[in-house]
Write an enzyme that holds these catalytic residues in place. Structure first.
Site, mmCIF file in Angstrom:
data_model
loop_
_atom_site.group_PDB
_atom_site.id
_atom_site.type_symbol
_atom_site.label_atom_id
_atom_site.label_comp_id
_atom_site.label_asym_id
_atom_site.label_seq_id
_atom_site.Cartn_x
_atom_site.Cartn_y
_atom_site.Cartn_z
ATOM 1 N N ALA A 148 0.890 -1.176 0.000
ATOM 2 C CA ALA A 148 0.000 0.000 0.000
ATOM 3 C C ALA A 148 0.914 1.209 0.000
ATOM 4 O O ALA A 148 1.161 1.824 1.019
ATOM 5 C CB ALA A 148 -0.914 -0.020 1.225
ATOM 6 N N ALA A 149 1.444 1.511 -1.169
ATOM 7 C CA ALA A 149 2.680 2.288 -1.264
ATOM 8 C C ALA A 149 2.509 3.802 -1.284
ATOM 9 O O ALA A 149 3.359 4.517 -0.772
ATOM 10 C CB ALA A 149 3.454 1.844 -2.501
ATOM 11 N N PRO A 172 1.656 7.700 -0.656
ATOM 12 C CA PRO A 172 2.385 8.489 -1.655
ATOM 13 C C PRO A 172 3.885 8.236 -1.743
ATOM 14 O O PRO A 172 4.557 8.954 -2.469
ATOM 15 C CB PRO A 172 2.105 9.924 -1.214
ATOM 16 C CG PRO A 172 1.984 9.838 0.268
ATOM 17 C CD PRO A 172 1.370 8.493 0.564
ATOM 18 N N GLY A 173 4.410 7.263 -0.996
ATOM 19 C CA GLY A 173 5.768 6.832 -1.331
ATOM 20 C C GLY A 173 6.869 7.097 -0.322
ATOM 21 O O GLY A 173 8.034 6.873 -0.633
ATOM 22 N N LYS A 179 7.617 5.434 2.349
ATOM 23 C CA LYS A 179 8.273 4.179 2.717
ATOM 24 C C LYS A 179 8.861 3.481 1.489
ATOM 25 O O LYS A 179 9.907 2.842 1.578
ATOM 26 C CB LYS A 179 7.308 3.280 3.468
ATOM 27 C CG LYS A 179 6.850 3.937 4.761
ATOM 28 C CD LYS A 179 5.798 3.179 5.500
ATOM 29 C CE LYS A 179 5.198 4.007 6.619
ATOM 30 N NZ LYS A 179 4.177 4.980 6.145
ATOM 31 N N ASP A 207 -0.625 0.446 -5.390
ATOM 32 C CA ASP A 207 -1.699 1.177 -4.732
ATOM 33 C C ASP A 207 -2.942 1.090 -5.595
ATOM 34 O O ASP A 207 -2.853 0.905 -6.812
ATOM 35 C CB ASP A 207 -1.304 2.643 -4.485
ATOM 36 C CG ASP A 207 -2.019 3.225 -3.271
ATOM 37 O OD1 ASP A 207 -1.439 3.205 -2.175
ATOM 38 O OD2 ASP A 207 -3.166 3.680 -3.428
ATOM 39 N N ASP A 266 -5.734 -3.554 -6.674
ATOM 40 C CA ASP A 266 -6.120 -3.822 -5.300
ATOM 41 C C ASP A 266 -5.120 -4.829 -4.742
ATOM 42 O O ASP A 266 -5.004 -5.946 -5.262
ATOM 43 C CB ASP A 266 -7.546 -4.400 -5.294
ATOM 44 C CG ASP A 266 -8.060 -4.627 -3.872
ATOM 45 O OD1 ASP A 266 -7.248 -4.874 -2.957
ATOM 46 O OD2 ASP A 266 -9.292 -4.568 -3.693
ATOM 47 N N CYS A 320 -0.766 3.207 11.529
ATOM 48 C CA CYS A 320 -0.559 4.362 12.401
ATOM 49 C C CYS A 320 -1.802 4.536 13.258
ATOM 50 O O CYS A 320 -2.349 5.632 13.351
ATOM 51 C CB CYS A 320 -0.226 5.609 11.596
ATOM 52 S SG CYS A 320 -1.367 5.973 10.267
#
Lengths: 302, 170
Positions: free
Chosen positions: A106-107, A109-110, A112, A130, A157, A230
């Site tokens: 689930a990348a 906006p990037g 990680k 994503d 997905d 989070c």
């Protein structure tokens, strides 16, 4: 409703917890070591008169007490990326090596994705997935500014992620930093909890289970999967791990993090979870003066 | 056309492979390496571990590693070079990543000129006596020259090619 009150039974110092949640956080940047050394990035910031405070547990991060990350020379050059410090934890726990195949499930906006790429010295491949095209476009823009060349981006997905484009090759590691109710980000976005509902927590927990399950299936035996959110909600944390332990061939493993943390909880709201979920780490705002986070490390078996 | 837009094809290695494709306008790997070497002095070894891919018409991408070709995904590495036009044009991001190696067609700006350049402004720079066309534009950052992006130099004027979304008032 007062969402945070539901965590009083599992938090050790409720008043300190609440007080920390109400304090705002400084802007933090991570140095993109693909383009610049930590020393050179620090010098470039200081040359512009930007105050930088080192983050003591992470050598490549700086707090900017008086500035925002986007309006300076090192940002323009892709030497730095704005990233809340606690969100730098899961990529370090995943600990990818140069040359490996890694999935960021689930990348966008990037933050990680780009951190993984830097940890791999831009070698091997990070497949960044994503489901949202707009967010993927932000990811691509960020990755290009950082000069990353080992990232392949897929729009799908994650629960039905396909290995086909790369000849069905399994991953060495997968990062499952899932969409969540974001309770741990209230210090950055105080409005986060305004729309909170238990229905949403339960619904998103189903999505999280689907993504984690797929990540375990797509990773080779002996490979590593890191699950993170989070948020504080056990429905989105330990309950998701408990489900994966039931459904897939995997186990939770111990890991070290350089931040003060608490073990995962084994009981919540009348449910009991697999005792090994204790190996997960809960990071609370009042222990390290950061945002809130949850992180678990799994080894794929079979 | 929507299928086409997410399809990446590895570019042919050389003239012989291009002939099999029956696409005389296609750029070859050999030509891409020569372009960076001949025009900017960036040695071919710089790209030893990279492969080059075309998506759509004329837009080349650079990927560290290999992949089956064609591959149908949203992004593969980063955008790198615009071909299928008379003058090939490197992207801002490619120049920022690989332009440090450049020795030719490099125009160095002072602080004030650099700020105008990244704000997207065109400026008179009559003292440049090198080639015209797409130059690698640099400035000093943290004590050393660092590439900002691509400028188009024509008739004593440097035209900023920084894309709108990357422009900044610095």
């Amino acid at each position: 409703m007062d969402v945070l009150s539901r965590y009083e039974p599992i938090v050790d110092d409720v008043e300190a917890f609440r007080a920390a949640c109400e304090r705002s956080l400084p802007a933090v940047v991570r140095v993109n070591t693909i383009k610049a050394s930590v020393e050179r990035a620090r010098r470039a910031l200081e040359d512009e008169g930007i105050a930088v405070d080192p983050v003591d547990w992470h050598p490549g991060m700086f707090r900017l007490p008086d500035d925002q990350p986007g309006a300076n020379w090192p940002y323009f050059h892709g030497w730095i990326y704005g990233q809340e410090e606690v969100s730098a934890v899961p990529a370090r726990v995943l600990d990818p090596e140069p040359g490996e195949r890694v999935w960021d499930a689930a990348a966008a906006p990037g933050s990680k994705t780009s951190q993984l790429s830097a940890l791999m010295d831009d070698r091997g491949v990070v497949v960044a997935t994503d489901s949202n095209l707009g967010r993927l476009s932000a990811l691509r823009t960020n990755a290009e500014r950082l000069g990353i060349t080992n990232v392949a981006v897929t729009h799908e997905d994650a629960r039905v992620h396909s290995l086909k484009p790369f000849d069905d090759e399994e991953y060495d590691r997968a990062l499952v930093d899932v969409p969540c109710s974001c309770e741990g980000t209230i210090r950055k976005n105080p409005d986060t909890l305004d729309e909170w509902t238990l229905d949403h927590v339960q619904g998103i927990s189903g999505v999280q289970k689907g993504i984690l399950t797929r990540a375990i299936q797509a990773t080779r035996p002996g490979g590593t999967v890191v699950y993170s959110t989070c948020t504080f909600a056990p429905e989105e944390n330990e309950a998701v791990l408990d489900h994966a332990l039931d459904e897939e061939d995997c186990r939770l493993v111990d890991f070290e993090i350089p931040l003060d943390s608490r073990p995962g909880v084994t009981e919540w709201d009348g449910e009991e979870y697999d005792p090994s979920v204790e190996k997960a780490r809960r990071i609370y705002p009042h222990h390290n003066d950061t945002g809130g986070f949850f992180c678990a490390k799994l080894e794929v078996e079979g | 056309m929507s299928d086409k837009s997410t399809r990446f094809d590895r570019i042919p290695a050389d003239d012989a492979e291009r002939e099999e494709l029956d696409d005389p306008e296609a750029a070859t790997r050999e030509e891409v390496l020569s372009f960076w070497d001949d025009r900017y002095g960036v040695p071919p070894e710089t790209f030893e571990e990279h492969t080059f891919w075309e998506r759509g018409s004329g837009k080349l991408w650079i990927f560290r590693g290999d992949a089956p070709s064609p591959v149908d995904i949203e992004g593969l590495g980063m955008t790198f070079l615009r071909t299928r036009q008379e003058h090939w044009k490197p992207t801002t991001d490619a120049v920022q990543r690989f332009g440090r190696e450049a020795t030719d067609c490099v125009l160095h700006l002072d602080d004030e000129q650099a700020s105008a350049f990244v704000a997207g402004e065109d400026q008179e720079i009559p003292e440049w006596d090198g080639d015209w066309g797409y130059l690698i534009v640099t400035h000093d950052l943290a004590g050393e020259p660092e590439p900002l992006g691509v400028g188009l130099y024509l008739h004593d004027e440097l035209r900023s090619q920084i894309p709108k979304g990357r422009r900044r008032e610095l």
